[in-house]
Design an enzyme around this catalytic site. Structure first.
Site, PDB file in Angstrom:
ATOM      1  N   ASP A   9       0.873  -1.158   0.000  1.00  0.00           N
ATOM      2  CA  ASP A   9       0.000   0.000   0.000  1.00  0.00           C
ATOM      3  C   ASP A   9       0.926   1.229   0.000  1.00  0.00           C
ATOM      4  O   ASP A   9       2.124   1.102   0.270  1.00  0.00           O
ATOM      5  CB  ASP A   9      -0.853  -0.082   1.280  1.00  0.00           C
ATOM      6  N   ASP A  11      -0.063   5.117   0.935  1.00  0.00           N
ATOM      7  CA  ASP A  11      -0.293   6.117   1.983  1.00  0.00           C
ATOM      8  C   ASP A  11      -0.337   5.467   3.365  1.00  0.00           C
ATOM      9  O   ASP A  11      -1.029   4.464   3.576  1.00  0.00           O
ATOM     10  CB  ASP A  11      -1.633   6.833   1.749  1.00  0.00           C
ATOM     11  N   ASP A  20      -3.143  12.824  -0.280  1.00  0.00           N
ATOM     12  CA  ASP A  20      -4.227  13.787  -0.509  1.00  0.00           C
ATOM     13  C   ASP A  20      -4.311  14.770   0.656  1.00  0.00           C
ATOM     14  O   ASP A  20      -4.435  15.978   0.457  1.00  0.00           O
ATOM     15  CB  ASP A  20      -5.577  13.065  -0.638  1.00  0.00           C
ATOM     16  N   ASP A  95      -4.747   3.584  -3.331  1.00  0.00           N
ATOM     17  CA  ASP A  95      -5.880   4.457  -3.649  1.00  0.00           C
ATOM     18  C   ASP A  95      -5.460   5.930  -3.716  1.00  0.00           C
ATOM     19  O   ASP A  95      -6.300   6.822  -3.660  1.00  0.00           O
ATOM     20  CB  ASP A  95      -7.004   4.243  -2.620  1.00  0.00           C
ATOM     21  N   ASP A 180      -2.321  -0.567   5.657  1.00  0.00           N
ATOM     22  CA  ASP A 180      -2.827   0.056   6.892  1.00  0.00           C
ATOM     23  C   ASP A 180      -4.336   0.311   6.879  1.00  0.00           C
ATOM     24  O   ASP A 180      -4.960   0.380   7.931  1.00  0.00           O
ATOM     25  CB  ASP A 180      -2.158   1.421   7.131  1.00  0.00           C
TER      26      ASP A 180
HETATM   27  C1  LIG Z   1     -12.478  12.191   4.724  1.00  0.00           C
HETATM   28  C2  LIG Z   1     -11.798  11.352   3.697  1.00  0.00           C
HETATM   29  N1  LIG Z   1     -12.532  10.556   2.894  1.00  0.00           N
HETATM   30  C3  LIG Z   1     -11.921   9.801   1.976  1.00  0.00           C
HETATM   31  C4  LIG Z   1     -10.583   9.838   1.861  1.00  0.00           C
HETATM   32  C5  LIG Z   1      -9.970   9.011   0.811  1.00  0.00           C
HETATM   33  N2  LIG Z   1      -8.919   8.186   1.189  1.00  0.00           N
HETATM   34  C6  LIG Z   1      -8.935   7.454   2.301  1.00  0.00           C
HETATM   35  S1  LIG Z   1      -7.490   6.598   2.447  1.00  0.00           S
HETATM   36  C7  LIG Z   1      -6.903   7.238   1.007  1.00  0.00           C
HETATM   37  C8  LIG Z   1      -5.602   6.948   0.428  1.00  0.00           C
HETATM   38  C9  LIG Z   1      -5.358   5.571   0.362  1.00  0.00           C
HETATM   39  O1  LIG Z   1      -4.176   5.377  -0.302  1.00  0.00           O
HETATM   40  P1  LIG Z   1      -3.450   4.019  -0.045  1.00  0.00           P
HETATM   41  O2  LIG Z   1      -4.324   2.991  -0.674  1.00  0.00           O
HETATM   42  O3  LIG Z   1      -2.119   4.158  -0.721  1.00  0.00           O
HETATM   43  O4  LIG Z   1      -3.308   3.888   1.413  1.00  0.00           O
HETATM   44  C10 LIG Z   1      -7.817   8.049   0.439  1.00  0.00           C
HETATM   45  C11 LIG Z   1      -7.633   8.731  -0.873  1.00  0.00           C
HETATM   46  C12 LIG Z   1      -9.840  10.684   2.718  1.00  0.00           C
HETATM   47  N3  LIG Z   1      -8.507  10.779   2.643  1.00  0.00           N
HETATM   48  N4  LIG Z   1     -10.473  11.425   3.624  1.00  0.00           N
HETATM   49 MG   LIG Z   2      -2.765   3.220   3.153  1.00  0.00          MG
END
Ligand SMILES: Cc1ncc(C[n+]2csc(CCOP(=O)(O)O)c2C)c(N)n1
Ligand SMILES: [Mg+2]
Length: 269
Positions: A9, A11, A20, A95, A180
């Site tokens: 993963d 983030d 983000d 994501d 995570d």
């Molecule tokens: C209030 C709120 N609603 C939705 C999101 C969206 N979101 C959640 S985790 C993430 C990144 C996952 O990346 P990875 O898969 O690399 O951990 C994203 C884009 C947010 N950040 N805040």
């Molecule tokens: Mg993550």
């Protein structure tokens, strides 16, 4: 070449941050995000924020510079380099989006360690010089139908696709999945016996797994920070390699490695 695939993963696994959130914070977009959040899917919201930055005169280079300042644990890059040096295949399943991930990995000099990055696509609108972020799945024309995952990306569906392509090639690979977030739960359920799930302790995927660890066929090994991630993942790889060598009759048995593995199993309540 070890037949091991390590899926990361991005983030809050490779990075300390959700990229983000880092962008929103650093460019002072918090109020605008909060205003639009009730009515806009996250993925579309970030695409809108890129439009907002463009209309405020922020260039793509400035966005990249902010991303390059996002912090991470100092053992993450050495861990990735070691995994790669051991002959494992490394992939990213995230994501976030391709622009963020490639900008950061190129900056760190580790882009070439990864054979594939699966994430939300992004591109530069050449005419306007504006960054566009698109969903990985087109959720209007072909929804993925998984109730665990956000509409734009089902990481479980991606893992199933990878598993299918590995077996279509007549290969057998052992997976190690490091993550995570809530989105890392669905893929953890798709892992097979002989695979390893590494949930970050006290983060959402760990909480979900701990509710019923028996739902996973993979062995669960938790980690807390980059230092522990490095230690656990290298120990698992070492143990898999030793195990495969024993099976093929190429090595002496290693009780020490096997004991290390047992010692580090997830201590879910
Ligand atoms: C209030 C709120 N609603 C939705 C999101 C969206 N979101 C959640 S985790 C993430 C990144 C996952 O990346 P990875 O898969 O690399 O951990 C994203 C884009 C947010 N950040 N805040
Ligand atoms: Mg993550």
């Amino acid at each position: 070449m070890a037949d091991i695939m390590v899926v990361f993963d991005f983030d809050k696994t490779i990075m300390d941050w959700e990229c983000d959130d880092w962008i929103v914070h650093e460019f002072g977009l918090i109020d605008l995000v909060n205003e639009l959040l009730p009515t806009t899917p996250w993925n579309s919201l970030m695409d809108k924020m890129m439009g907002e930055l463009h209309s405020r005169g922020k260039t793509i280079a400035e966005i990249a510079d902010v991303l390059k300042r996002a912090t991470m644990h100092p053992r993450i890059v050495p861990a990735i380099k070691s995994i790669h040096a051991l002959g494992c295949e490394l992939r990213i399943l995230s994501d976030a989006n391709l622009f963020y991930i490639e900008t950061i990995l190129n900056h760190l000099g580790i882009r070439e360690c990864f054979s594939q990055i699966t994430t939300n696509p992004s591109f530069v609108d050449e005419e306007k010089g504006r960054l566009r972020i698109l969903p990985f799945h087109d959720f209007r024309s072909s929804p993925h139908g998984c109730s665990l995952c956000p509409p734009n990306l089902c990481k479980g569906a991606v893992i199933e696709r990878v598993q299918a392509s590995v077996s279509a090639e007549g290969k057998k690979k052992r997976f190690i999945y490091v993550g995570d977030g809530v989105g890392d739960y669905c893929p953890s359920l798709k892992l097979s016996e002989g695979d390893f799930m590494m949930p970050r302790k006290d983060y959402p995927v760990w909480d979900l797994i701990c509710q019923n660890p028996a739902l996973l066929k993979a062995e669960i090994h938790e980690w807390t920070d980059g230092e522990e991630l490095e230690r656990v993942v290298l120990r698992l790889i070492d143990a898999i390699i030793t195990e495969e060598e024993i099976k093929s009759g190429r090595s002496i048995s290693s009780d020490r490695e096997m004991q290390n593995i047992v010692d580090h199993r997830c201590a879910c309540p």
